[in-house]
Structure formats: structure tokens, C-alpha cells
Write a protein that holds these residues in place. Structure first.
Motif, PDB file in Angstrom:
ATOM      1  N   LEU A 154      47.671  60.003  85.566  1.00  0.00           N
ATOM      2  CA  LEU A 154      48.141  59.909  86.946  1.00  0.00           C
ATOM      3  C   LEU A 154      48.486  61.291  87.483  1.00  0.00           C
ATOM      4  O   LEU A 154      48.912  62.169  86.720  1.00  0.00           O
ATOM      5  CB  LEU A 154      49.390  59.031  87.011  1.00  0.00           C
ATOM      6  CG  LEU A 154      49.229  57.529  86.764  1.00  0.00           C
ATOM      7  CD1 LEU A 154      50.611  56.881  86.761  1.00  0.00           C
ATOM      8  CD2 LEU A 154      48.350  56.910  87.835  1.00  0.00           C
ATOM      9  N   PRO A 155      48.351  61.533  88.781  1.00  0.00           N
ATOM     10  CA  PRO A 155      48.854  62.779  89.355  1.00  0.00           C
ATOM     11  C   PRO A 155      50.347  62.917  89.041  1.00  0.00           C
ATOM     12  O   PRO A 155      51.087  61.926  89.067  1.00  0.00           O
ATOM     13  CB  PRO A 155      48.608  62.603  90.852  1.00  0.00           C
ATOM     14  CG  PRO A 155      47.504  61.599  90.942  1.00  0.00           C
ATOM     15  CD  PRO A 155      47.720  60.662  89.787  1.00  0.00           C
ATOM     16  N   THR A 156      50.785  64.122  88.731  1.00  0.00           N
ATOM     17  CA  THR A 156      52.173  64.296  88.307  1.00  0.00           C
ATOM     18  C   THR A 156      53.169  63.821  89.357  1.00  0.00           C
ATOM     19  O   THR A 156      54.251  63.326  89.022  1.00  0.00           O
ATOM     20  CB  THR A 156      52.459  65.765  87.952  1.00  0.00           C
ATOM     21  OG1 THR A 156      52.081  66.605  89.054  1.00  0.00           O
ATOM     22  CG2 THR A 156      51.689  66.179  86.709  1.00  0.00           C
ATOM     23  N   GLN A 157      52.799  63.922  90.640  1.00  0.00           N
ATOM     24  CA  GLN A 157      53.728  63.469  91.678  1.00  0.00           C
ATOM     25  C   GLN A 157      53.922  61.956  91.678  1.00  0.00           C
ATOM     26  O   GLN A 157      54.859  61.441  92.289  1.00  0.00           O
ATOM     27  CB  GLN A 157      53.286  63.938  93.070  1.00  0.00           C
ATOM     28  CG  GLN A 157      51.982  63.343  93.563  1.00  0.00           C
ATOM     29  CD  GLN A 157      50.792  64.219  93.249  1.00  0.00           C
ATOM     30  OE1 GLN A 157      50.820  65.008  92.296  1.00  0.00           O
ATOM     31  NE2 GLN A 157      49.738  64.108  94.052  1.00  0.00           N
ATOM     32  N   ASP A 158      53.029  61.236  90.963  1.00  0.00           N
ATOM     33  CA  ASP A 158      53.152  59.784  90.877  1.00  0.00           C
ATOM     34  C   ASP A 158      53.848  59.323  89.597  1.00  0.00           C
ATOM     35  O   ASP A 158      54.075  58.121  89.408  1.00  0.00           O
ATOM     36  CB  ASP A 158      51.764  59.133  90.956  1.00  0.00           C
ATOM     37  CG  ASP A 158      51.105  59.339  92.316  1.00  0.00           C
ATOM     38  OD1 ASP A 158      51.842  59.518  93.306  1.00  0.00           O
ATOM     39  OD2 ASP A 158      49.865  59.329  92.377  1.00  0.00           O
ATOM     40  N   LEU A 159      54.189  60.250  88.725  1.00  0.00           N
ATOM     41  CA  LEU A 159      54.862  59.882  87.482  1.00  0.00           C
ATOM     42  C   LEU A 159      56.317  59.512  87.761  1.00  0.00           C
ATOM     43  O   LEU A 159      56.942  60.042  88.687  1.00  0.00           O
ATOM     44  CB  LEU A 159      54.832  61.056  86.498  1.00  0.00           C
ATOM     45  CG  LEU A 159      53.464  61.477  85.966  1.00  0.00           C
ATOM     46  CD1 LEU A 159      53.610  62.718  85.098  1.00  0.00           C
ATOM     47  CD2 LEU A 159      52.823  60.344  85.190  1.00  0.00           C
ATOM     48  N   PRO A 160      56.884  58.614  86.967  1.00  0.00           N
ATOM     49  CA  PRO A 160      58.314  58.322  87.129  1.00  0.00           C
ATOM     50  C   PRO A 160      59.125  59.565  86.780  1.00  0.00           C
ATOM     51  O   PRO A 160      58.895  60.190  85.733  1.00  0.00           O
ATOM     52  CB  PRO A 160      58.553  57.188  86.115  1.00  0.00           C
ATOM     53  CG  PRO A 160      57.437  57.300  85.131  1.00  0.00           C
ATOM     54  CD  PRO A 160      56.265  57.821  85.887  1.00  0.00           C
ATOM     55  N   PRO A 161      60.058  59.960  87.625  1.00  0.00           N
ATOM     56  CA  PRO A 161      60.819  61.183  87.352  1.00  0.00           C
ATOM     57  C   PRO A 161      61.802  60.992  86.207  1.00  0.00           C
ATOM     58  O   PRO A 161      62.308  59.894  85.972  1.00  0.00           O
ATOM     59  CB  PRO A 161      61.552  61.438  88.670  1.00  0.00           C
ATOM     60  CG  PRO A 161      61.666  60.100  89.306  1.00  0.00           C
ATOM     61  CD  PRO A 161      60.441  59.348  88.913  1.00  0.00           C
ATOM     62  N   VAL A 162      62.035  62.074  85.493  1.00  0.00           N
ATOM     63  CA  VAL A 162      63.144  62.153  84.547  1.00  0.00           C
ATOM     64  C   VAL A 162      64.065  63.263  85.056  1.00  0.00           C
ATOM     65  O   VAL A 162      63.662  64.108  85.859  1.00  0.00           O
ATOM     66  CB  VAL A 162      62.669  62.431  83.112  1.00  0.00           C
ATOM     67  CG1 VAL A 162      61.874  61.266  82.583  1.00  0.00           C
ATOM     68  CG2 VAL A 162      61.859  63.711  83.037  1.00  0.00           C
ATOM     69  N   TYR A 163      65.303  63.264  84.585  1.00  0.00           N
ATOM     70  CA  TYR A 163      66.291  64.176  85.150  1.00  0.00           C
ATOM     71  C   TYR A 163      66.931  65.033  84.065  1.00  0.00           C
ATOM     72  O   TYR A 163      67.388  64.528  83.038  1.00  0.00           O
ATOM     73  CB  TYR A 163      67.360  63.386  85.908  1.00  0.00           C
ATOM     74  CG  TYR A 163      66.798  62.702  87.131  1.00  0.00           C
ATOM     75  CD1 TYR A 163      66.706  63.365  88.342  1.00  0.00           C
ATOM     76  CD2 TYR A 163      66.301  61.395  87.060  1.00  0.00           C
ATOM     77  CE1 TYR A 163      66.153  62.747  89.462  1.00  0.00           C
ATOM     78  CE2 TYR A 163      65.754  60.775  88.164  1.00  0.00           C
ATOM     79  CZ  TYR A 163      65.686  61.461  89.369  1.00  0.00           C
ATOM     80  OH  TYR A 163      65.130  60.857  90.474  1.00  0.00           O
ATOM     81  N   LEU A 164      66.937  66.326  84.317  1.00  0.00           N
ATOM     82  CA  LEU A 164      67.536  67.298  83.423  1.00  0.00           C
ATOM     83  C   LEU A 164      68.982  67.560  83.843  1.00  0.00           C
ATOM     84  O   LEU A 164      69.244  67.901  85.002  1.00  0.00           O
ATOM     85  CB  LEU A 164      66.747  68.609  83.486  1.00  0.00           C
ATOM     86  CG  LEU A 164      67.371  69.834  82.811  1.00  0.00           C
ATOM     87  CD1 LEU A 164      67.351  69.672  81.301  1.00  0.00           C
ATOM     88  CD2 LEU A 164      66.644  71.105  83.241  1.00  0.00           C
TER      89      LEU A 164
END
Length: 209
Positions: A154-164
Motif C-alpha cells: 500500500l502507499p505509505t500514506q494509506d498505512l495505519p499510523p503508529v506513534y513514537l
């Protein structure tokens, strides 16, 4: 609503030697976060906790700063920040506290004020901490994908975000901290920051950048 700020500054630094007193933009590095806190309308008093005489003398000369000499039992590189906060709260009556570091010099007063405002606006929250969103293809060390399917790409902008957890700041209530002994309490909020503003000096290369 306003609160006080707690800034821990030790004299020794293993990865970036002397970082807190090292010249940065014409002054010791830690002066940058103090200036930011001075400009924040949600911050009243600034407590600098230190084990170092030179840091203590430099901090004492700054407006609105109260120097707290660190408990000798809590001096050392391996001492948990939660222990330092617990010791501070045992000797100060603050009902809410903001803890930050000298190593996030691009943090702005506007961000602090916005975060503190959001924290106080949510009666259910007992803490808030700063994070940076990551949308990239991440793996565990055994090559198991964290947040994506390598067969889909998937395009990275469509990946579920993770948070640092970026260590820029933590806001928490006294009651929430004492309940679990941690600055990220049982009912936390995430505060997403711009990744440029959130840059943290963790290594020598970070300071140079």
C-alpha cells in the motif's frame, strides 16, 4: 488553567557529553527550553532539578526559575525519570505538572500552550504526552511486519499510523501519577507534534544537526 514545569538537568551525559551546558545559539542548551517555558502562558513557575553546581548557578540567574537540588539517592544515569518526579511531588503540592527536557530545543511555547489547554479541556484525562506520527513500513527484529502486509505494498500514506513517544513533554495530574507511579497514567491522551519541531537531541549527530 496553568501549571508549573519540571525540568530535570543532570551534569553528566553519556551520549552527548556536557550537553546541558554546551553552547547552543549563544547560550547553554538548557536556556532554550527555559526561554520557551517563560513564553508559555500556561506555565507559571519553572523548577530545574539538578545535581550539578554549574547548572544550578546558571539556572538560578534566570527569571521564574526555582532550582531544586537533586536527592543524592537519585543521582545517576540509570535513575528512572518517574523516580525523580515522585521525589519532586513528595516535596511540592502541585496538582498538575508539565515535565520536559533540555533536549528538544525546537519545541515552541505555542505547542505547550495548546497541549496544556487540551489536557485541561478533557476531564477524563489524567495525562497527556507528545508523540510523532509514523506512516512507514515497519518491522520487528524477526522481520514480522508491524503495520503492513508486504504482499500488498500500500502507499505509505494509506498505512495505519503508529506513534513514537518523542519525549518532548508530559503533562499529568498528581493523582494520576501517584496511582501508578508513572508520568503516562492510566487515562492518557496523545498529542501529535510536527516531526521537525519534535526533534530530540539523543546522540551527538542530533546536536550537530
Amino acid at each position: 488553567m496553568t501549571l508549573n514545569a519540571f525540568v530535570p538537568l543532570k551534569g553528566h551525559s553519556a551520549r552527548v557529553p556536557g550537553k546541558n551546558l554546551r553552547p547552543f545559539a549563544g547560550a547553554p542548551l538548557f536556556h532554550t527550553i527555559v526561554r520557551t517555558l517563560q513564553q508559555a502562558t500556561t506555565v507559571d513557575r519553572i523548577y530545574v532539578d539538578t545535581d550539578d553546581d554549574e547548572i544550578a548557578a546558571s539556572a538560578a540567574a534566570l527569571d521564574g526559575v526555582v532550582v531544586v537540588r537533586r536527592n543524592p539517592a537519585l543521582v545517576g544515569d540509570e535513575v528512572s525519570m518517574n523516580l525523580l518526579i515522585g521525589d519532586f511531588l513528595a516535596n511540592h503540592p502541585d496538582e498538575h505538572l508539565l515535565q520536559t527536557h533540555s533536549t528538544n530545543p525546537l519545541l515552541t511555547a505555542e505547542t505547550i500552550d495548546d497541549a496544556v489547554g487540551r489536557y485541561f479541556a478533557d476531564p477524563d484525562a489524567t495525562s497527556l504526552f507528545a508523540v510523532t506520527r509514523i506512516q512507514a513500513r515497519l518491522y520487528f527484529g524477526d522481520l514480522t511486519p508491524v503495520n503492513h502486509d508486504p504482499t500488498e505494498l500500500l502507499p505509505t500514506q494509506d498505512l495505519p499510523p503508529v506513534y513514537l513517544e518523542n519525549s518532548n513533554f508530559y503533562v499529568f495530574s498528581r493523582a494520576g501519577f501517584l496511582e501508578g507511579g508513572t508520568r503516562i497514567t492510566a487515562r492518557p491522551m496523545l498529542y501529535e507534534m510536527d516531526p521537525v519541531e519534535a526533534v530530540d537531541i539523543d546522540e551527538e549527530r542530533d546536536f550537530r544537526m
